[in-house]
Design an enzyme around this catalytic site. Structure first.
Site, PDB file in Angstrom:
ATOM      1  N   ASP A  26       0.882  -1.177   0.000  1.00 42.20           N
ATOM      2  CA  ASP A  26       0.000   0.000   0.000  1.00 42.20           C
ATOM      3  C   ASP A  26       0.917   1.223   0.000  1.00 42.20           C
ATOM      4  O   ASP A  26       2.145   1.101   0.196  1.00 42.20           O
ATOM      5  CB  ASP A  26      -0.894  -0.019   1.254  1.00 42.20           C
ATOM      6  CG  ASP A  26      -1.833   1.185   1.322  1.00 42.20           C
ATOM      7  OD1 ASP A  26      -2.324   1.622   0.274  1.00 42.20           O
ATOM      8  OD2 ASP A  26      -2.060   1.703   2.428  1.00 42.20           O
ATOM      9  N   TYR A  58      -0.934   8.330  -2.218  1.00 48.39           N
ATOM     10  CA  TYR A  58      -1.096   8.128  -3.652  1.00 48.39           C
ATOM     11  C   TYR A  58      -2.315   8.896  -4.205  1.00 48.39           C
ATOM     12  O   TYR A  58      -2.376   9.207  -5.383  1.00 48.39           O
ATOM     13  CB  TYR A  58      -1.367   6.648  -3.954  1.00 48.39           C
ATOM     14  CG  TYR A  58      -0.186   5.705  -3.885  1.00 48.39           C
ATOM     15  CD1 TYR A  58       1.135   6.158  -3.782  1.00 48.39           C
ATOM     16  CD2 TYR A  58      -0.402   4.324  -3.960  1.00 48.39           C
ATOM     17  CE1 TYR A  58       2.190   5.245  -3.744  1.00 48.39           C
ATOM     18  CE2 TYR A  58       0.644   3.423  -3.933  1.00 48.39           C
ATOM     19  CZ  TYR A  58       1.942   3.887  -3.824  1.00 48.39           C
ATOM     20  OH  TYR A  58       2.977   2.985  -3.801  1.00 48.39           O
ATOM     21  N   GLY A  59      -3.285   9.114  -3.326  1.00 48.97           N
ATOM     22  CA  GLY A  59      -4.637   9.483  -3.765  1.00 48.97           C
ATOM     23  C   GLY A  59      -4.761  10.758  -4.563  1.00 48.97           C
ATOM     24  O   GLY A  59      -5.702  10.920  -5.338  1.00 48.97           O
ATOM     25  N   CYS A  90      -4.591  -1.546  -1.824  1.00 44.09           N
ATOM     26  CA  CYS A  90      -4.788  -0.114  -2.041  1.00 44.09           C
ATOM     27  C   CYS A  90      -5.752   0.073  -3.209  1.00 44.09           C
ATOM     28  O   CYS A  90      -5.472  -0.397  -4.322  1.00 44.09           O
ATOM     29  CB  CYS A  90      -3.430   0.519  -2.359  1.00 44.09           C
ATOM     30  SG  CYS A  90      -3.531   2.261  -2.776  1.00 44.09           S
ATOM     31  N   ASN A  91      -6.858   0.732  -2.929  1.00 45.01           N
ATOM     32  CA  ASN A  91      -7.858   0.962  -3.980  1.00 45.01           C
ATOM     33  C   ASN A  91      -7.308   1.864  -5.078  1.00 45.01           C
ATOM     34  O   ASN A  91      -7.557   1.643  -6.267  1.00 45.01           O
ATOM     35  CB  ASN A  91      -9.098   1.632  -3.372  1.00 45.01           C
ATOM     36  CG  ASN A  91      -9.796   0.761  -2.364  1.00 45.01           C
ATOM     37  OD1 ASN A  91     -10.738   0.067  -2.688  1.00 45.01           O
ATOM     38  ND2 ASN A  91      -9.339   0.773  -1.118  1.00 45.01           N
ATOM     39  N   THR A  92      -6.565   2.897  -4.674  1.00 45.80           N
ATOM     40  CA  THR A  92      -6.045   3.871  -5.635  1.00 45.80           C
ATOM     41  C   THR A  92      -5.072   3.194  -6.602  1.00 45.80           C
ATOM     42  O   THR A  92      -5.124   3.414  -7.813  1.00 45.80           O
ATOM     43  CB  THR A  92      -5.321   5.012  -4.888  1.00 45.80           C
ATOM     44  OG1 THR A  92      -6.143   5.439  -3.800  1.00 45.80           O
ATOM     45  CG2 THR A  92      -5.011   6.173  -5.794  1.00 45.80           C
ATOM     46  N   CYS A 208     -11.065   3.300   0.695  1.00 45.36           N
ATOM     47  CA  CYS A 208      -9.612   3.481   0.863  1.00 45.36           C
ATOM     48  C   CYS A 208      -9.226   2.676   2.093  1.00 45.36           C
ATOM     49  O   CYS A 208      -9.889   2.770   3.138  1.00 45.36           O
ATOM     50  CB  CYS A 208      -9.291   4.961   1.075  1.00 45.36           C
ATOM     51  SG  CYS A 208      -7.594   5.267   1.630  1.00 45.36           S
ATOM     52  N   THR A 209      -8.176   1.881   1.969  1.00 47.40           N
ATOM     53  CA  THR A 209      -7.834   0.972   3.065  1.00 47.40           C
ATOM     54  C   THR A 209      -7.395   1.732   4.325  1.00 47.40           C
ATOM     55  O   THR A 209      -7.525   1.216   5.433  1.00 47.40           O
ATOM     56  CB  THR A 209      -6.739  -0.023   2.630  1.00 47.40           C
ATOM     57  OG1 THR A 209      -5.625   0.702   2.077  1.00 47.40           O
ATOM     58  CG2 THR A 209      -7.268  -0.990   1.592  1.00 47.40           C
ATOM     59  N   HIS A 210      -6.906   2.946   4.155  1.00 47.69           N
ATOM     60  CA  HIS A 210      -6.543   3.740   5.333  1.00 47.69           C
ATOM     61  C   HIS A 210      -7.765   4.022   6.230  1.00 47.69           C
ATOM     62  O   HIS A 210      -7.633   4.096   7.451  1.00 47.69           O
ATOM     63  CB  HIS A 210      -5.945   5.090   4.921  1.00 47.69           C
ATOM     64  CG  HIS A 210      -4.492   5.038   4.582  1.00 47.69           C
ATOM     65  ND1 HIS A 210      -4.020   4.471   3.424  1.00 47.69           N
ATOM     66  CD2 HIS A 210      -3.407   5.508   5.252  1.00 47.69           C
ATOM     67  CE1 HIS A 210      -2.696   4.594   3.390  1.00 47.69           C
ATOM     68  NE2 HIS A 210      -2.305   5.217   4.489  1.00 47.69           N
TER      69      HIS A 210
HETATM   70  N1  DGL Z   1      -4.783   3.217   1.093  1.00 49.88           N
HETATM   71  C1  DGL Z   1      -4.886   3.614  -0.255  1.00 49.88           C
HETATM   72  C2  DGL Z   1      -6.224   3.295  -0.891  1.00 49.88           C
HETATM   73  O1  DGL Z   1      -6.843   2.329  -0.535  1.00 49.88           O
HETATM   74  C3  DGL Z   1      -4.269   4.916  -0.687  1.00 49.88           C
HETATM   75  C4  DGL Z   1      -4.337   6.098   0.202  1.00 49.88           C
HETATM   76  C5  DGL Z   1      -3.413   7.184  -0.328  1.00 49.88           C
HETATM   77  O2  DGL Z   1      -2.221   6.933  -0.384  1.00 49.88           O
HETATM   78  O3  DGL Z   1      -3.922   8.250  -0.733  1.00 49.88           O
HETATM   79  O4  DGL Z   1      -6.656   3.958  -1.803  1.00 49.88           O
END
Ligand code: DGL
Length: 286
Positions: A26, A58-59, A90-92, A208-210
């Site tokens: 991630d 990443y988002g 990570c979804n992104t 988002c996994t966060h």
């Molecule tokens: N945890 C990530 C997700 O699921 C990315 C969060 C990020 O880095 O912006 O999208």
């Protein structure tokens, strides 16, 4: 649980030991919410988790940047750690890169993650579903196509309220509780009313996994009547299916090194930048 190693220098890493580990990555600590489900579902597997903390979040960075990071990480985990499968926690990153990664690594079982809107449709009584995600995921063609398909397939009208939550993953990554609460309050109030009355959002998808790591303050804002959908267990089951279908599931008896020590369930943690957030979050969440 064995936390075998945390490194901020990704160039000097341990030599892989048989049997091969499953890689998970991630942008930062968010993927630990998926790793927890993976370890519960697959207790005999070795896992190696990489937090790309030098390049998080990443988002809000755009697809080209995220795609490049995904390629670099996949190459590193393959060449230096001999992973047998890779979970993009990570979804992104999934939205930006899974298609390209599959093309470039056809021999590597790849498991991606996308907002759990499909199970949410099955759960929602009010037919109004909230989705919180990064801007990268919310704006992605992959996600927009998924929503259109679900709307087209649904017999009764279904409504999605999608909120791009700029800054929230970064606040969770830095464990800034005041900022997390303030952003959650802003974003949930911008989305509308949560609850189980007509027109309320009765189901909330964490895209988002966060965000799963901020479940306590989020729950206190949306209330207990709202179902919060977590796709960790579904990703873990999918990983099991894929490992089984490629005959790569670890069995307990195969998990011994040369000294006869068991490797079952071991976990190696890596970070490309600061590793403190990862160490603290792993101690708390795993
Ligand atoms: N945890 C990530 C997700 O699921 C990315 C969060 C990020 O880095 O912006 O999208």
């Amino acid at each position: 649980m064995a936390l075998t190693q945390v490194k901020s220098d990704s160039n000097s890493l341990m030599r892989p030991q048989p049997p091969a580990p499953v890689g998970v990555f991630d942008s930062g600590i968010g993927g630990l919410s998926i790793l927890r489900a993976l370890r519960a579902e697959l207790p005999n597997e070795r896992f190696i988790y990489l937090s790309d903390s030098a390049h998080a979040p990443y988002g809000e960075r755009g697809d080209a940047f995220v795609n490049d990071r995904c390629f670099a990480i996949t190459q590193q985990l393959r060449e230096q750690h001999g992973i047998k499968a890779l979970v993009i926690a990570c979804n992104t990153a999934t939205a930006a890169a899974i298609h390209n990664l599959r093309t470039a690594h056809p021999d590597l079982p790849l498991i991606g993650i996308e907002p759990a809107v499909k199970p949410a449709v099955a759960l929602s009584q009010t037919r109004h579903i909230g989705v919180m995600a990064t801007r990268g995921t919310a704006d992605s063609t992959k996600f927009q196509t998924l929503l259109s398909h679900l709307q087209a397939q649904s017999q009764e009208p279904i409504r999605f309220t999608v909120q791009a939550c700029d800054g929230l993953a970064a606040a969770i990554e830095s464990q800034n509780a005041t900022k997390i609460r303030a952003l959650l309050a802003d974003y949930t109030s911008a989305m509308g009313r949560f609850g189980n009355q007509k027109n309320d959002m009765d189901t909330l998808v964490l895209g988002c996994t966060h965000y799963a790591l901020a479940i306590a303050p989020l729950r206190s804002l949306v209330g207990n009547a709202v179902q919060v959908v977590d796709n960790g267990p579904a990703v873990a089951r999918q990983t099991r299916r894929l490992l089984a279908s490629t005959h790569q599931l670890a069995s307990c008896s195969a998990q011994h090194d040369e000294a006869g020590q068991t490797n079952a369930g071991t976990l190696q943690l890596l970070a490309t930048g600061d590793s403190m957030a990862l160490v603290n979050a792993a101690a708390h969440w795993l």
